[in-house]
Design an enzyme around this catalytic site. Structure first.
Site, mmCIF file in Angstrom:
data_model
loop_
_atom_site.group_PDB
_atom_site.id
_atom_site.type_symbol
_atom_site.label_atom_id
_atom_site.label_comp_id
_atom_site.label_asym_id
_atom_site.label_seq_id
_atom_site.Cartn_x
_atom_site.Cartn_y
_atom_site.Cartn_z
ATOM 1 N N GLU A 132 -11.054 -10.704 -1.578
ATOM 2 C CA GLU A 132 -10.783 -9.931 -0.365
ATOM 3 C C GLU A 132 -12.092 -9.310 0.123
ATOM 4 O OE1 GLU A 132 -6.429 -8.527 -0.205
ATOM 5 O OE2 GLU A 132 -7.492 -7.122 -1.466
ATOM 6 N N SER A 192 -6.762 -9.243 6.449
ATOM 7 C CA SER A 192 -6.232 -9.539 7.786
ATOM 8 C C SER A 192 -5.577 -10.918 7.890
ATOM 9 C CB SER A 192 -7.312 -9.351 8.851
ATOM 10 O OG SER A 192 -7.760 -7.998 8.875
ATOM 11 N N LYS A 233 0.852 -1.196 0.000
ATOM 12 C CA LYS A 233 0.000 0.000 0.000
ATOM 13 C C LYS A 233 0.890 1.249 0.000
ATOM 14 C CE LYS A 233 -3.570 -2.749 2.106
ATOM 15 N NZ LYS A 233 -4.814 -2.803 2.840
ATOM 16 N N GLY A 238 -7.701 -4.873 6.759
ATOM 17 C CA GLY A 238 -7.157 -3.917 7.726
ATOM 18 C C GLY A 238 -7.976 -3.802 8.995
#
Ligand code: PGA
Length: 238
Positions: free
Chosen positions: A158, A194, A8, A164
């Site tokens: 996802e 996660s 990221k 996150g």
């Protein structure tokens, strides 16, 4: 088994180069795992330099569909290939949520990247609201249906509510979603959201989980290595 680290907007060039030197040995010990890292654009070359002859592959986090042109803020596939980048993410949920990415622009990016010779990880997944409204399958159908069939395309499932947040999909829920995605499209499917050293093994052992796309835990060399090791264990026990 593919384990990809999505950095990221973390790790500038200096830090990325140092980090690359600490993970470059991973493929020697983990023969069954393809290791990928996705640094921010300005850190791509430094990461490639730090990895040297390592088998770890470097991907961008997005790519534009045109070869060049008046597209301020964008980067093209030939520009990535020129510096040794092997692939790219497309359609990450943060791009969809914050930067106006749609299924149509994801399709354009994926097609152009594949055409240019890049490998692609295309991200799909439902939000919490969509799951609660029982729309998960419809959302996945719409997101997956635009993706080209190609041997260099991998899909990452996802669930947005797991990214996150520390909330991971249970292995059973991930398996169910992966099986559904595979019923729609013939591509390997990574799980993301996660993924941590503590939960990686149970997720990666699932039949239709072909790897992981790791955000936060990929920023720490020991955590990332532990997840890659879980991938190696799952691949060898399969
Ligand atoms: P996370 O991110 O592992 O920090 O949840 C995953 C991703 O966004 O790809």
């Amino acid at each position: 088994m593919l384990i990809a680290g999505n950095w990221k907007m973390f790790k500038g060039a200096h830090e990325a180069r140092q980090f690359a030197t600490t993970i470059r040995h991973l493929p020697e010990r983990l023969a069954e795992v393809d290791v990928v890292v996705c640094p921010p654009y300005p850190s791509l070359e430094a990461t490639i330099a730090g990895l040297g002859e390592s088998g770890v592959r470097v991907y961008a986090q997005s790519v534009h569909w045109e070869l060049e042109g008046a597209f301020t803020g964008e980067v093209s596939a030939p520009m990535l290939l020129e510096i040794g980048v092997k692939g790219t993410l497309v359609g990450h949920s943060e791009r969809r949520q914050h930067f106006g990415e749609t299924n149509e622009t994801v399709r354009l990016r994926a097609e152009a990247a594949l055409e240019a010779g890049l490998e692609v990880i295309a991200c799909v997944g439902e939000t919490a609201e969509q799951r609660e409204a029982d729309e998960t399958q419809d959302v996945l159908k719409r997101q997956v249906s635009v993706l080209p069939v190609h041997d260099r395309l991998v899909i990452a499932y996802e669930p947005v509510w797991a990214i996150g947040t520390g909330l991971t999909a249970t292995p059973e829920l991930a398996q169910e979603a992966h099986a559904f995605v595979k019923s729609l499209h013939d591509a390997p499917v990574l799980y993301g959201g996660s993924v941590k050293p503590e939960n990686a093994a149970s997720l990666l052992e699932q039949k239709d989980v072909d790897g992981a796309l790791v955000g936060g835990a990929s920023l720490d060399a020991l955590d990332f290595e532990a997840i890659c090791q879980a991938g190696q264990a799952a691949a060898t026990s399969a």
